[in-house]
Design an enzyme around this catalytic site. Structure first.
Site, PDB file in Angstrom:
ATOM      1  N   ARG A  83      -8.664 -18.868  -7.252  1.00 46.08           N
ATOM      2  CA  ARG A  83      -7.514 -18.914  -8.124  1.00 46.08           C
ATOM      3  C   ARG A  83      -7.922 -19.133  -9.619  1.00 46.08           C
ATOM      4  O   ARG A  83      -8.450 -20.687  -9.742  1.00 46.08           O
ATOM      5  CB  ARG A  83      -6.342 -19.430  -7.392  1.00 46.08           C
ATOM      6  CG  ARG A  83      -5.173 -19.551  -8.440  1.00 46.08           C
ATOM      7  CD  ARG A  83      -3.884 -20.115  -7.812  1.00 46.08           C
ATOM      8  NE  ARG A  83      -3.898 -21.604  -7.431  1.00 46.08           N
ATOM      9  CZ  ARG A  83      -2.800 -22.248  -6.955  1.00 46.08           C
ATOM     10  NH1 ARG A  83      -1.703 -21.631  -6.369  1.00 46.08           N
ATOM     11  NH2 ARG A  83      -2.926 -23.615  -7.094  1.00 46.08           N
TER      12      ARG A  83
ATOM     13  N   GLY B  19      -5.792 -18.641 -12.670  1.00 46.64           N
ATOM     14  CA  GLY B  19      -4.466 -19.011 -13.383  1.00 46.64           C
ATOM     15  C   GLY B  19      -3.113 -18.756 -12.372  1.00 46.64           C
ATOM     16  O   GLY B  19      -2.091 -19.266 -12.778  1.00 46.64           O
ATOM     17  N   GLY B  20      -3.197 -17.941 -11.468  1.00 41.35           N
ATOM     18  CA  GLY B  20      -2.054 -17.902 -10.557  1.00 41.35           C
ATOM     19  C   GLY B  20      -1.028 -16.696 -10.882  1.00 41.35           C
ATOM     20  O   GLY B  20      -0.141 -16.542 -10.168  1.00 41.35           O
TER      21      GLY B  20
ATOM     22  N   SER C  64      -4.372 -14.436  -4.690  1.00 36.29           N
ATOM     23  CA  SER C  64      -5.069 -15.418  -4.927  1.00 36.29           C
ATOM     24  C   SER C  64      -4.922 -16.846  -4.173  1.00 36.29           C
ATOM     25  O   SER C  64      -5.697 -17.759  -4.297  1.00 36.29           O
ATOM     26  CB  SER C  64      -5.385 -15.473  -6.360  1.00 36.29           C
ATOM     27  OG  SER C  64      -4.047 -16.059  -7.061  1.00 36.29           O
TER      28      SER C  64
ATOM     29  N   GLY D  93      -8.885 -14.362 -14.190  1.00 40.14           N
ATOM     30  CA  GLY D  93      -8.275 -13.152 -13.558  1.00 40.14           C
ATOM     31  C   GLY D  93      -8.221 -12.051 -14.336  1.00 40.14           C
ATOM     32  O   GLY D  93      -8.459 -10.751 -14.138  1.00 40.14           O
TER      33      GLY D  93
ATOM     34  N   TYR E   7      -6.214  -6.750 -21.338  1.00 42.18           N
ATOM     35  CA  TYR E   7      -5.930  -5.922 -22.568  1.00 42.18           C
ATOM     36  C   TYR E   7      -4.718  -6.494 -23.210  1.00 42.18           C
ATOM     37  O   TYR E   7      -4.143  -7.500 -22.782  1.00 42.18           O
ATOM     38  CB  TYR E   7      -5.447  -4.188 -22.193  1.00 42.18           C
ATOM     39  CG  TYR E   7      -3.809  -4.436 -21.847  1.00 42.18           C
ATOM     40  CD1 TYR E   7      -2.909  -4.139 -22.816  1.00 42.18           C
ATOM     41  CD2 TYR E   7      -3.481  -4.660 -20.419  1.00 42.18           C
ATOM     42  CE1 TYR E   7      -1.401  -4.257 -22.628  1.00 42.18           C
ATOM     43  CE2 TYR E   7      -2.077  -4.823 -20.169  1.00 42.18           C
ATOM     44  CZ  TYR E   7      -1.066  -4.609 -21.208  1.00 42.18           C
ATOM     45  OH  TYR E   7       0.207  -4.531 -20.910  1.00 42.18           O
TER      46      TYR E   7
ATOM     47  N   TYR F  34      -2.425  -5.147 -12.726  1.00 38.41           N
ATOM     48  CA  TYR F  34      -1.124  -5.160 -12.345  1.00 38.41           C
ATOM     49  C   TYR F  34      -1.006  -4.915 -10.904  1.00 38.41           C
ATOM     50  O   TYR F  34      -0.525  -3.948 -10.176  1.00 38.41           O
ATOM     51  CB  TYR F  34      -0.175  -4.080 -12.873  1.00 38.41           C
ATOM     52  CG  TYR F  34      -0.291  -4.326 -14.475  1.00 38.41           C
ATOM     53  CD1 TYR F  34      -0.242  -5.578 -15.032  1.00 38.41           C
ATOM     54  CD2 TYR F  34       0.744  -3.238 -15.128  1.00 38.41           C
ATOM     55  CE1 TYR F  34      -0.149  -5.404 -16.330  1.00 38.41           C
ATOM     56  CE2 TYR F  34       0.757  -3.378 -16.670  1.00 38.41           C
ATOM     57  CZ  TYR F  34       0.519  -4.613 -17.089  1.00 38.41           C
ATOM     58  OH  TYR F  34       0.687  -4.706 -18.606  1.00 38.41           O
TER      59      TYR F  34
END
Length: 538
Positions: A112, A114-115, A122, A185, A192, A478
């Protein structure tokens, strides 16, 4: 009477069996936990002891450490599976020790940064697991002279943007618009932002990396080789190793940029404006990015529901030049000078995060999102403009469903120039824009979750005629478990191909080949990781 006695005995037998099974499972879990913990401590280096980085359920800080980086409240409930322990690595040796001991004891490791992982994979699993949390490893070294930076994967995008702005007002980095997203991540999955029409993807600017592989070796670009370096720039780092840091090239931005946010409802000609936007958004000068957000609101004119189109823009230039472009290319929006805000690039980041321009830039150092909700996300790609009758069909369906919103992110510019094989992310030329479907809610419980998730799936299904086909493409960052779940068993390759082709198209097979070479035992795995090639029966 005999039947009753038999029934009682059967019931007691079942209770006894269940209690023995439960006790056995608990005892097994406790032993696994104890053995794993002992392994970690025995492999700890005296110069960098691992014990301060370990949080077990018996530790009073365990829950707060676990919950600190859970960004989707769907996975912050009492019934959510919890890790045996959390390792908040303070040094690279802690990561190496975690890998060695997890392999020895057959534990799944969740990595993990940033979660923000939309499906929580994660930090959640249905099998015994622990979390390797990278948040302590977040150093950022900006070298303006060479227009580059080394950033550790536990840093957030906001921290990176702030550190760049400390050194220069004419440099930036083309990454996401949400400052609390973790670097790890975001970069390993593609990444982007609103600079992509000018500069391409985040991973297009990664020039080196530090990775700890399945054998515990610390590798850089030279020692890992170009195949693995290619894979961790968009193929998901967590499938191949633990990415400790990335070296990135910064990009140049003007001292003055211009932003705007303009809203129009159906009663204010939103259909005509959206139709014009979709014919020009990918063809505008590459310095101009205009995001379109569609949601359902109350109509001030009819008293019922209506669809609202919000146009949010970043232009790398001044407002006069922007107005000239807009009057020529998107006149139906009726943009005027008072809609435009001239500011610095780093302040534009705050604007896109719904902070007022002029807010102190130190807010970018806050690692906690402005709000936390329950959420569901899905994605799509659009290759040709949607006919007006198609738009009207979409409006009706959105109004029926009310909650899910859609965000259209336009491509073109640099995105259409870079080959689809340059990095694992393949969705380049041929796409007009990417769609994110988003439902957020604050009601707890399964009923609310099912209602909003099902509404998001319905909207996704309604969009089928208007999006990519064979396969229906999706964006890996996503992450969406509706596309398939890998149980990492004998059918791992088949299960992985179901979602892998949608995320990576023709790049999937190369990712599988690299995965098989660098991690043949599939240690680095999760519910949507890259699988290894099936083993041939001898």
């Amino acid at each position: 009477m005999e039947i009753l006695r038999f029934t009682k005995l059967s019931f007691l037998s079942i209770l006894l069996l269940l209690s023995i099974t439960s006790w056995t499972a608990t005892a097994t879990s406790d032993k696994l936990h104890g053995d794993f913990l002992q392994c970690l401590l025995s492999h700890s280096q005296p110069s960098h002891p691992i014990s301060p980085a370990i949080f077990t359920p018996k530790n009073s800080s365990y829950s707060s450490v676990l919950q600190a980086y859970i960004r989707n409240l769907r996975f912050n409930t009492t019934s959510t599976p919890k890790p045996l322990l959390i390792i908040t690595a303070l040094h690279e040796s802690h990561i190496q020790t975690a890998i060695i001991c997890a392999r020895k004891h057959g534990l799944q490791m969740k990595i993990r940064s940033g979660g923000h992982n939309y499906e929580g994979i994660s930090y959640v699993s249905e099998v015994p697991f622990f979390v390797l949390d990278m948040f302590n490893l977040r150093s950022i070294d900006v070298d303006i002279k060479n227009e580059s930076a080394w950033v550790q994967t536990g840093a957030t995008l906001g921290e990176l943007y702030y550190r760049i702005s400390e050194k220069s007002k004419t440099h930036g980095f083309p990454a996401g618009v949400c400052p609390t997203v973790g670097v790890g991540g975001h970069l390993s999955g593609g990444g982007y932002g609103n600079l992509m029409r000018k500069y391409g993807l985040t991973v297009d600017h990664v020039v080196d990396a530090k990775v700890i592989d399945v054998n515990g070796r610390l590798l850089d670009r030279n020692s890992m080789g170009e195949d693995l370096f290619w894979a961790i720039r968009g193929g998901g780092g967590a499938s191949f190793g633990v990415v400790l840091a990335y070296k990135i090239n910064l990009v140049r931005v003007p001292e003055t940029v211009t932003v705007f946010q303009v809203r129009r409802t159906l009663e204010e000609s939103a259909t005509e404006i959206v139709d014009q936007w979709q014919h020009v958004a990918d063809k505008l000068p590459e310095e101009l990015f205009i995001r379109l957000v569609l949601d359902v609101v109350n109509s001030t004119r009819t008293g019922g529901k209506t669809v609202r189109a919000t146009f949010i823009s970043l232009f790398l230039g001044d407002s006069q030049k922007l107005l000239s472009i807009m009057n020529e290319s998107l006149p139906k929006l009726r943009l005027v000078q008072s809609d435009c805000i001239e500011t610095s690039w780093v302040q534009s980041v705050l604007f896109w995060t719904n902070f007022a321009v002029g807010t102190p830039e130190e807010v970018l150092l806050d690692r906690t999102p402005q709000s936390l909700t329950f959420l569901k996300r899905k994605s799509d790609y659009v290759k040709k403009p949607i006919p007006k009758d198609g738009l009207e069909f979409i409006w009706k369906r959105m109004i029926e469903l009310e909650r899910p919103m859609m965000t259209f992110n336009p491509y073109g510019g640099r995105m259409a120039e870079i080959p689809s094989t340059a990095v694992p992310f393949p969705h380049r030329a041929g796409n007009l824009w990417k769609i994110q479907y988003a439902a957020n809610w604050n009601e707890s419980g399964d009923d609310a979750a099912n209602r909003y998730i099902n509404a998001t799936r319905k909207l996704y299904n309604y969009m089928t005629p208007f999006v990519s086909k064979n396969p229906r493409e999706a964006f890996f960052n996503y992450i969406d478990l509706d596309l398939g779940i890998n149980h990492n068993g004998k059918d791992s390759y088949i299960e992985g191909k179901a979602y892998g082709i949608k995320y990576f198209l023709g790049n999937f097979n190369r990712l599988v080949k690299i995965k098989t070479e660098v991690d043949p035992g599939n240690f680095f795995r999760n519910e949507q990781s890259i699988p290894v090639l099936p083993q041939k029966v001898k």
